[in-house]
Design a protein around this motif. Structure first.
Motif, mmCIF file in Angstrom:
data_model
loop_
_atom_site.group_PDB
_atom_site.id
_atom_site.type_symbol
_atom_site.label_atom_id
_atom_site.label_comp_id
_atom_site.label_asym_id
_atom_site.label_seq_id
_atom_site.Cartn_x
_atom_site.Cartn_y
_atom_site.Cartn_z
ATOM 1 N N SER A 32 -23.064 -19.822 33.105
ATOM 2 C CA SER A 32 -23.673 -18.910 31.883
ATOM 3 C C SER A 32 -25.045 -19.681 31.582
ATOM 4 N N ARG A 33 -25.737 -19.175 30.763
ATOM 5 C CA ARG A 33 -27.140 -19.905 30.415
ATOM 6 C C ARG A 33 -27.061 -21.405 29.942
ATOM 7 N N ASN A 34 -25.742 -21.528 29.354
ATOM 8 C CA ASN A 34 -25.782 -23.303 28.964
ATOM 9 C C ASN A 34 -25.275 -23.961 30.029
ATOM 10 N N ILE A 51 -19.169 -29.656 40.097
ATOM 11 C CA ILE A 51 -20.185 -30.238 39.170
ATOM 12 C C ILE A 51 -20.400 -29.396 38.034
ATOM 13 N N VAL A 52 -20.330 -29.884 36.838
ATOM 14 C CA VAL A 52 -20.496 -29.366 35.476
ATOM 15 C C VAL A 52 -21.804 -29.753 34.939
ATOM 16 N N ALA A 53 -22.831 -28.838 35.187
ATOM 17 C CA ALA A 53 -24.344 -28.948 34.831
ATOM 18 C C ALA A 53 -24.236 -28.187 33.416
ATOM 19 N N GLU A 54 -24.581 -28.963 32.601
ATOM 20 C CA GLU A 54 -25.278 -28.268 31.276
ATOM 21 C C GLU A 54 -26.766 -28.407 30.816
ATOM 22 N N THR A 55 -27.307 -27.365 30.421
ATOM 23 C CA THR A 55 -28.750 -27.338 30.399
ATOM 24 C C THR A 55 -29.176 -28.203 29.204
ATOM 25 N N SER A 56 -28.487 -28.687 28.537
ATOM 26 C CA SER A 56 -28.841 -29.821 27.815
ATOM 27 C C SER A 56 -29.151 -31.358 28.304
ATOM 28 N N TYR A 57 -28.468 -31.304 29.506
ATOM 29 C CA TYR A 57 -28.870 -32.281 30.501
ATOM 30 C C TYR A 57 -29.646 -32.126 31.467
ATOM 31 N N LEU A 62 -34.752 -26.081 37.269
ATOM 32 C CA LEU A 62 -33.711 -26.585 38.427
ATOM 33 C C LEU A 62 -32.746 -26.011 38.806
ATOM 34 N N LEU A 63 -31.884 -25.733 37.789
ATOM 35 C CA LEU A 63 -30.659 -25.094 37.941
ATOM 36 C C LEU A 63 -30.838 -23.602 38.546
ATOM 37 N N ARG A 64 -31.773 -22.905 38.268
ATOM 38 C CA ARG A 64 -32.102 -21.494 38.721
ATOM 39 C C ARG A 64 -32.344 -21.709 40.218
ATOM 40 N N ASP A 65 -32.835 -22.929 40.806
ATOM 41 C CA ASP A 65 -33.345 -22.934 42.244
ATOM 42 C C ASP A 65 -32.315 -23.403 43.047
ATOM 43 N N ILE A 66 -31.034 -23.849 42.317
ATOM 44 C CA ILE A 66 -29.867 -24.112 42.956
ATOM 45 C C ILE A 66 -29.078 -23.069 43.395
ATOM 46 N N LYS A 80 -11.749 -36.227 33.837
ATOM 47 C CA LYS A 80 -10.644 -35.204 34.180
ATOM 48 C C LYS A 80 -10.913 -33.765 34.104
ATOM 49 N N SER A 81 -10.449 -32.882 35.042
ATOM 50 C CA SER A 81 -10.836 -31.449 34.835
ATOM 51 C C SER A 81 -9.923 -30.929 34.186
ATOM 52 N N PRO A 82 -10.365 -29.972 33.421
ATOM 53 C CA PRO A 82 -9.439 -29.197 32.605
ATOM 54 C C PRO A 82 -8.817 -27.898 33.652
ATOM 55 N N GLY A 83 -9.457 -27.582 34.513
ATOM 56 C CA GLY A 83 -9.190 -26.474 35.463
ATOM 57 C C GLY A 83 -7.986 -26.815 36.525
ATOM 58 N N GLN A 84 -7.220 -25.845 36.932
ATOM 59 C CA GLN A 84 -5.927 -25.922 37.673
ATOM 60 C C GLN A 84 -6.404 -26.406 39.290
ATOM 61 N N GLU A 85 -7.470 -25.763 39.666
ATOM 62 C CA GLU A 85 -7.907 -26.128 41.074
ATOM 63 C C GLU A 85 -8.098 -27.483 41.517
ATOM 64 N N GLN A 86 -8.651 -28.450 40.365
ATOM 65 C CA GLN A 86 -8.969 -29.563 40.814
ATOM 66 C C GLN A 86 -8.706 -30.494 39.936
ATOM 67 N N ASN A 87 -8.561 -31.930 40.034
ATOM 68 C CA ASN A 87 -8.012 -32.801 39.121
ATOM 69 C C ASN A 87 -9.260 -33.526 38.504
ATOM 70 N N VAL A 88 -10.366 -33.744 39.220
ATOM 71 C CA VAL A 88 -11.415 -34.250 38.491
ATOM 72 C C VAL A 88 -12.633 -33.356 38.689
ATOM 73 N N GLU A 89 -13.727 -33.531 38.063
ATOM 74 C CA GLU A 89 -15.070 -33.039 38.207
ATOM 75 C C GLU A 89 -15.988 -34.027 37.697
ATOM 76 N N ILE A 90 -17.353 -33.472 38.229
ATOM 77 C CA ILE A 90 -18.445 -34.389 37.860
ATOM 78 C C ILE A 90 -19.133 -33.838 36.860
ATOM 79 N N LYS A 91 -19.545 -34.533 35.529
ATOM 80 C CA LYS A 91 -20.472 -34.251 34.519
ATOM 81 C C LYS A 91 -21.683 -34.581 34.635
ATOM 82 N N ALA A 92 -22.653 -33.733 35.370
ATOM 83 C CA ALA A 92 -23.858 -34.120 35.908
ATOM 84 C C ALA A 92 -24.786 -34.796 34.816
ATOM 85 N N GLU A 93 -25.392 -35.759 35.054
ATOM 86 C CA GLU A 93 -26.656 -36.366 34.322
ATOM 87 C C GLU A 93 -27.936 -36.132 35.017
#
Length: 463
Positions: A32-34, A51-57, A62-66, A80-93
């Motif tokens: 989404s936008r955020n 990769i979880v990328a929040e616009t607050s970080y 840049l995200l639009r270009d990716i 830890k990932s709340p999703g069922q498809e993966q155990n872990v994820e990266i919170k992008a900084e």
């Protein structure tokens, strides 16, 4: 500066809460936008890291270009990932965009693509899940080949790619020359004069390293070659390439039975290695390409190969209640349909066929006492047909010399080969395994053009 971690390593032993740096190519992007979710793959595994990328970080522009296909570096916290498809994820900084990918023109959008389409985009097809899996397995099999022979005390021999002899006698070879093709020099007989060519004689790309391999075996004991070979055969089929790789062991003091034992042990080792070391890729290919793949691999491992003579095989095929596309008869070569029938329907296991008529086999094969057959062997697999061809080699000088004369093979091209039978000859054997056919079998891919990075076929030398 933080050290990059590969996705395979990150997923296999996740250290939750740790700051990590990953780099790779974007497979998909949604959100989404955020908040944006990016599936990132670096080629080390079939699996992506999210990769979880929040616009607050991360900057929104840049995200639009990716977009799909872009190359990025991501540093952030492994959580830890709340999703069922993966155990872990990266919170992008922090995200660095190495290379943009034009969303309108990038060929590998998130949709199914035909194999033919991907062949036309072979420069990019490595980035798909299927071809990533295939070429990781191809690497694993190449490594396993070297490990197998090294552990058995064989020596790796580099045989020439440019040669003056035709090992198979088929004549389907690519010429190598520096002569001006617009102004070829001719001799008094009107034939091309090769005296002024680079090597001073007619040369071609090799169809096999076997003959030179035999020279090594007759001094070093046991050698193997593993290199590119070439056939100028105008075959547009899912089983043929003009450039392919061959594994060719040659062993002094091996008879035909020793040869068969080695061939069976060798291919079983490779399959076992794939099942133990390429599990994730095989599971993916089993799901997406051939849902019987893993069972087929286990089938080869669990069954002793049947061993029958060519004459017995012809009798079985003649008695079969089957209308063959190619006729069956003693003296005719077996075709893929005959080979697959023997494996898949009659014996229901891999088969080694021996003692072929000498007229349909190469000049170097050891002649049997019956005067009609030779100590040849072909290993037949399900789905593929012939995967290995080999023989005990003719060590008797007179018999080998007479066979060369019978077939009108120029003695001047093979004087060195004949001399090995004059100076300390010995019983010896060997075989050839087509690497791409083996990769086809291990991956379940139906077309040989899809198991070599850049296929060379009639009218096609792209990339």
């Amino acid at each position: 500066m933080m050290k990059r971690i590969k996705v395979k390593e990150l997923l296999s032993s996740p250290d939750v809460g740790k700051n990590v740096l990953v780099k790779g190519w974007v497979r998909t992007k949604r959100g989404s936008r955020n908040i944006v979710f990016i599936a990132l793959n670096d080629g080390s595994t079939i699996n992506n890291v999210q990769i979880v990328a929040e616009t607050s970080y991360i900057d929104e522009n840049l995200l639009r270009d990716i977009t799909t296909g872009a190359c990025i570096a991501v540093s952030g916290k492994l959580i830890k990932s709340p999703g069922q498809e993966q155990n872990v994820e990266i919170k992008a900084e922090k995200i660095d965009l190495y290379g943009k990918s034009d969303a309108e023109t990038y060929p590998l959008q998130k949709k199914g693509h035909s194999m033919e389409f991907l062949r036309e985009h072979a420069h990019l097809r490595f980035r798909t899940n299927t071809f990533g899996a295939v070429f990781r397995i191809r690497h694993a099999m190449a490594f396993a080949i070297h490990k197998y022979f090294n552990d058995k005390g064989f020596y790796y021999l580099h045989t020439p790619v440019i040669t003056g002899s035709d090992a198979e006698g088929a004549g389907e070879m690519f010429r190598v020359t520096t002569l001006d093709l617009q102004n070829l020099p001719k001799n008094n007989n009107g034939e091309i004069d090769y005296n002024n060519d680079f090597f001073g004689k007619e040369t071609k790309l090799t169809v096999s390293g076997q003959l030179e391999g035999e020279l090594g075996a007759l001094a070093l004991g046991e050698i193997y070659t593993f290199g590119p070979t070439f056939r100028a055969e105008n075959s547009n089929t899912p089983r043929h390439l003009a450039e392919f790789w061959m594994i060719e062991p040659e062993m002094a003091f091996y008879d035909i039975k020793d040869n068969m034992d080695l061939a069976e042990d060798f291919v079983k080792y490779l399959i076992r290695y794939a099942l133990e070391n390429s599990r994730d890729d095989l599971v993916f290919l089993n799901k997406m390409i051939d849902n019987g793949l893993i069972d087929k691999l286990k089938f080869v491992l669990e069954n002793e190969f049947a061993r029958n003579t060519y004459t017995e095989a012809v009798e079985i095929l003649t008695a079969a209640d089957r209308k063959w596309e190619y006729p069956v008869g003693w003296g005719r070569d077996l075709q893929a349909e005959h080979e697959r029938y023997l494996v898949e329907e009659h014996f229901k296991r891999p088969v080694i066929i021996t003692d072929y008529p000498k007229e349909i086999k190469a000049f170097y094969m050891k002649q049997n006492d019956d005067g009609k057959t030779v100590k040849a062997m072909d290993v037949l697999f399900p789905a593929i047909g012939e995967i290995i061809g080999g023989s005990q080699r003719e060590e008797n000088y007179e018999k080998l010399y007479n066979r060369i004369k019978e077939l009108n093979i120029p003695e001047k091209d093979l004087w060195w080969y004949l001399e090995t039978r004059k100076f300390g000859t010995a019983p010896h054997s060997g075989f050839g395994l087509g690497f791409e056919r083996m990769i086809q079998f291990v991956t379940g891919m139906s077309n040989i053009r899809d198991v070599i990075p850049f296929p060379r076929t009639p009218k096609n030398a792209e990339f």
